[in-house]
Design a protein around this motif. Structure first.
Motif, short mmCIF file in Angstrom:
data_model
loop_
_atom_site.label_atom_id
_atom_site.label_comp_id
_atom_site.label_asym_id
_atom_site.label_seq_id
_atom_site.Cartn_x
_atom_site.Cartn_y
_atom_site.Cartn_z
N ILE A 299 0.89 -1.17 0.00
CA ILE A 299 0.00 0.00 0.00
C ILE A 299 0.93 1.23 0.00
O ILE A 299 1.70 1.45 0.93
CB ILE A 299 -1.02 -0.02 1.16
CG1 ILE A 299 -1.92 1.21 1.09
CG2 ILE A 299 -0.37 -0.14 2.53
CD1 ILE A 299 -3.19 1.09 1.95
N ASP A 300 0.87 1.97 -1.11
CA ASP A 300 1.81 3.07 -1.35
C ASP A 300 1.25 4.37 -0.79
O ASP A 300 0.03 4.54 -0.67
CB ASP A 300 2.00 3.19 -2.87
CG ASP A 300 3.28 3.92 -3.25
OD1 ASP A 300 4.02 4.35 -2.36
OD2 ASP A 300 3.53 4.06 -4.47
N ASP A 301 2.13 5.32 -0.46
CA ASP A 301 1.73 6.65 0.01
C ASP A 301 0.79 6.56 1.21
O ASP A 301 -0.15 7.35 1.33
CB ASP A 301 1.03 7.45 -1.11
CG ASP A 301 1.89 7.58 -2.35
OD1 ASP A 301 3.12 7.49 -2.21
OD2 ASP A 301 1.35 7.76 -3.43
N PHE A 302 1.05 5.61 2.09
CA PHE A 302 0.13 5.41 3.21
C PHE A 302 0.06 6.65 4.08
O PHE A 302 1.08 7.26 4.41
CB PHE A 302 0.53 4.20 4.07
CG PHE A 302 -0.49 3.94 5.13
CD1 PHE A 302 -1.69 3.33 4.82
CD2 PHE A 302 -0.28 4.37 6.44
CE1 PHE A 302 -2.66 3.13 5.79
CE2 PHE A 302 -1.24 4.17 7.41
CZ PHE A 302 -2.44 3.56 7.08
N ALA A 356 9.77 3.16 4.67
CA ALA A 356 9.63 4.62 4.78
C ALA A 356 10.14 5.24 3.49
O ALA A 356 11.27 4.99 3.07
CB ALA A 356 10.44 5.13 5.97
N GLU A 357 9.26 6.03 2.86
CA GLU A 357 9.64 6.73 1.62
C GLU A 357 10.16 8.12 1.98
O GLU A 357 9.75 8.68 3.00
CB GLU A 357 8.42 7.04 0.76
CG GLU A 357 7.57 5.92 0.32
CD GLU A 357 6.49 6.42 -0.64
OE1 GLU A 357 6.36 5.77 -1.66
OE2 GLU A 357 5.79 7.42 -0.37
N GLY A 358 10.98 8.68 1.12
CA GLY A 358 11.37 10.09 1.29
C GLY A 358 12.33 10.33 2.44
O GLY A 358 12.27 11.38 3.08
MG MG Z 1 4.85 6.62 -2.66
#
Ligand code: MG
Ligand code: C2E
Ligand code: MG
Length: 414
Positions: A299-302, A356-358
Motif C-alpha cells: 500500500i503506497d503513500d500510506f 519509509a519513503e522520502g
Molecule cells: Mg509513494
C-alpha cells in the motif's frame, strides 16, 4: 548572496503598527529598503490588484481584523500573484502550517511560514529563497505542455518509456533489498518527462494497461539481468487502480514473470488509490488472486487521502509504505513523529513489512532505525537513476553502509 541581486520590491501587511515597523527594519537589513506597508489586508489587496507586477515579495500576517490572512491569500491565489509570499503569525504551529499548505494549494510561491517574533535568520532565509526565485530564468514553455492521449500512446508503442530505479535498503544493516521502478518518458524534443505529466493522461485515455505492461516487462527483464549477475533484487512496480479492473491482469503478471524466468516473490506491486475504485469487488478479486500467486502487494503513500485504513482493512497487503510527507523531518517535528510512529506500529502489529519513503536526512534514518522500520527509500540513500548509474551507486553505498548500521559506530560516539 542577497546583496548581489537587485533588491526585491516588498509589501508588508500586518494590523499591528509595531510589527510593521519591525519587519520593515528587518527587511532593510537584508537590503530591501523601500517596503510598502499596509495595516489591513483590503488596502494591501487593492495595491496588488492595481499592479500585480509591482511587488515581488509579500510578508503577510494571518490574524487581522476584517479580512484575515487566509482570505487575503485566497485572493492572491485567484489573481495568480506570481511573486513570493512569506506568512508570519503568532498563531500556533498547526494553524501556520495549514495556512502554508492552503497558500501552496492556491498555487502561490510560499517562501516561508514564520513565527512571531520572526528571527532575522529565518527571514533572511525566506528572502534569499524569494530573491533566488525572482532572478531564476523562467521555465521553458514545454514545462507546462499537456500531452495528449495520442502522444502518450505513441510513446508507449515507440519504446520511449524508460524505467528508472530507486534503491530500497534495510534499515538495520543498510543492505540493499531491492528497487522501485519509476517510469520516465524519454521525449525526443522535451527531454526526460516525469510520470506525473503522463500517468493521468494514460489513465484517462484507456492506455494504462499498455503502460503498466511496458513498465512491468522492462522491470522484470532488468531484474533477470541483476539475478544473472548474482543480485537477486526485489522489484517494485507501481500499478494504477485502473489496472485492477481487468480480470486478466493477474494472468498477465504471471506471464511476464514466467517470460523473465523469475519467481513471483521477486515482484512487489505498489497500489495507490489515485482514482476511486470503479468496481471495488473486481479490484479485491484481482488483488487477492495476485497474492495467491505469491506476488507481494504494497500500500503506497500510506497516510495520504488516497491510501487509507479502509484499503488496509479490505486488501491483503503485505507491505506498507509510509508516505514521505510523514517521514521527511519527523526526527525534529513532534507531530510528524507521532503520526509516523503510529503508522509503523500499526503496520508492525498487522504483520506488514514497513517501508519509509522520502528519507532525506540521517536524523530521520536514525529515528526509523530506532523504531524498527524495515526498509528505507529516499534521497539520503539514493535518487531514482537508470540501471547504469545504479551500478555505480551500489559501489558507493557499500562504502557508506557500515557507518549507518543500527549499532552506533565508534566514529559516531567520538
Ligand atoms: Mg509513494
Ligand atoms: P511513488 O510511487 O510514491 O514514488 C515515489 C516518488 O517520490 C518518486 O517520484 C520519487 O522520485 C520520489 N522520491 C523518492 N525519494 C524521495 C525523497 O527522498 N524526497 C523527495 N522529495 N522525493 C522522493 P516520481 O518518480 O516523480 O514518481 C511520482 C509518482 O508517479 C510515483 O509515486 C507513482 O505514484 C507514479 N509512478 C511512477 N512510475 C509509475 C508507473 O510505472 N506506473 C504508475 N501507475 N505510476 C507510476
Ligand atoms: Mg510507489
Amino acid at each position: 548572496m542577497i546583496t548581489e541581486r537587485p533588491a526585491l520590491r516588498a509589501l508588508a501587511v500586518d494590523d499591528e503598527a509595531f510589527q510593521l515597523k519591525l519587519i520593515t527594519r528587518q527587511l532593510a537589513k537584508l537590503g530591501i529598503t523601500d517596503t510598502v506597508t499596509c495595516d489591513n489586508a483590503a488596502d494591501a489587496l487593492a495595491q496588488v490588484q492595481a499592479d500585480p507586477a509591482r511587488f515581488e515579495l509579500i510578508c503577510c500576517d494571518l490574524q487581522m481584523p476584517h479580512m484575515d490572512g487566509v482570505e487575503f491569500v485566497r485572493h492572491l491565489g485567484e489573481m495568480h500573484f506570481p511573486g513570493a509570499l512569506v506568512l508570519i503569525s503568532g498563531e500556533d504551529e498547526r494553524i501556520l502550517r495549514t495556512a502554508e499548505r492552503l497558500a501552496r494549494a492556491h498555487g502561490l510561491q510560499v517562501r516561508g511560514a514564520l513565527h512571531k517574533p520572526v528571527s532575522p535568520e529565518q527571514l533572511a532565509q525566506a528572502v534569499h529563497a524569494a530573491s533566488k526565485a525572482a532572478t531564476a530564468p523562467p521555465k521553458p514553455a514545454c514545462g507546462q505542455r499537456i500531452y495528449t492521449g495520442d502522444e502518450v500512446a505513441e510513446a508507449i508503442k515507440g519504446g520511449q518509456l524508460v524505467n528508472w530505479y530507486q534503491p530500497t535498503v534495510e534499515l538495520s544493516t543498510g543492505r540493499m533489498r531491492g528497487v522501485e521502478s519509476l517510469v520516465r518518458w524519454q521525449h525526443p524534443q522535451d527531454g526526460l518527462v516525469m510520470p506525473d505529466r503522463f500517468i493521468g493522461v494514460a489513465e484517462h485515455n484507456g492506455l494504462i494497461d499498455a503502460l503498466t505492461g511496458a513498465v512491468l516487462t522492462q522491470a522484470l527483464q532488468q531484474a533477470r539481468h541483476w539475478q544473472d549477475a548474482g543480485l537477486p533484487l526485489q522489484v517494485s512496480v507501481n500499478v494504477s487502480m485502473d489496472n485492477l479492473t481487468d480480470h486478466a491482469f493477474p494472468g498477465l503478471v504471471a506471464d511476464a514473470l514466467e517470460r523473465a524466468g523469475l519467481p513471483a516473490s521477486r515482484l512487489i506491486l505498489e497500489v495507490t488509490e489515485t482514482r476511486l475504485m470503479r468496481d471495488p469487488v473486481a479490484t479485491l478479486d484481482i488483488l487477492t488472486r495476485l497474492r495467491l500467486k505469491r506476488v507481494s502487494l504494497s500500500i503506497d503513500d500510506f497516510g495520504t487521502g488516497h491510501s487509507s485504513l479502509s484499503q488496509l482493512r479490505d486488501v491483503p497487503f503485505d507491505e506498507l509504505k509510509v508516505d514521505r510527507s510523514f517521514v521527511d523531518g519527523a526526527s525534529h517535528n513532534p507531530e510528524l513523529r507521532t503520526l509516523l510512529l503510529a503508522s509503523l506500529e500499526m503496520a508492525q502489529q498487522l504483520g506488514l513489512r514497513t517501508v519509509a519513503e522520502g528519507v532525506e536526512h540521517l536524523a530521520d534514518w536514525r529515528l526509523l532505525q530506532a523504531h524498527g522500520c524495515d526498509l528505507a527509500q529516499g534521497y539520503f540513500i539514493g535518487r531514482p537513476m537508470n540501471s547504469t548509474a545504479l551500478k555505480e551507486w551500489m559501489a558507493d553505498w557499500e562504502q557508506r553502509r557500515p557507518g549507518l548500521r543500527a549499532e552506533p559506530q565508534v566514529a559516531e560516539l567520538r
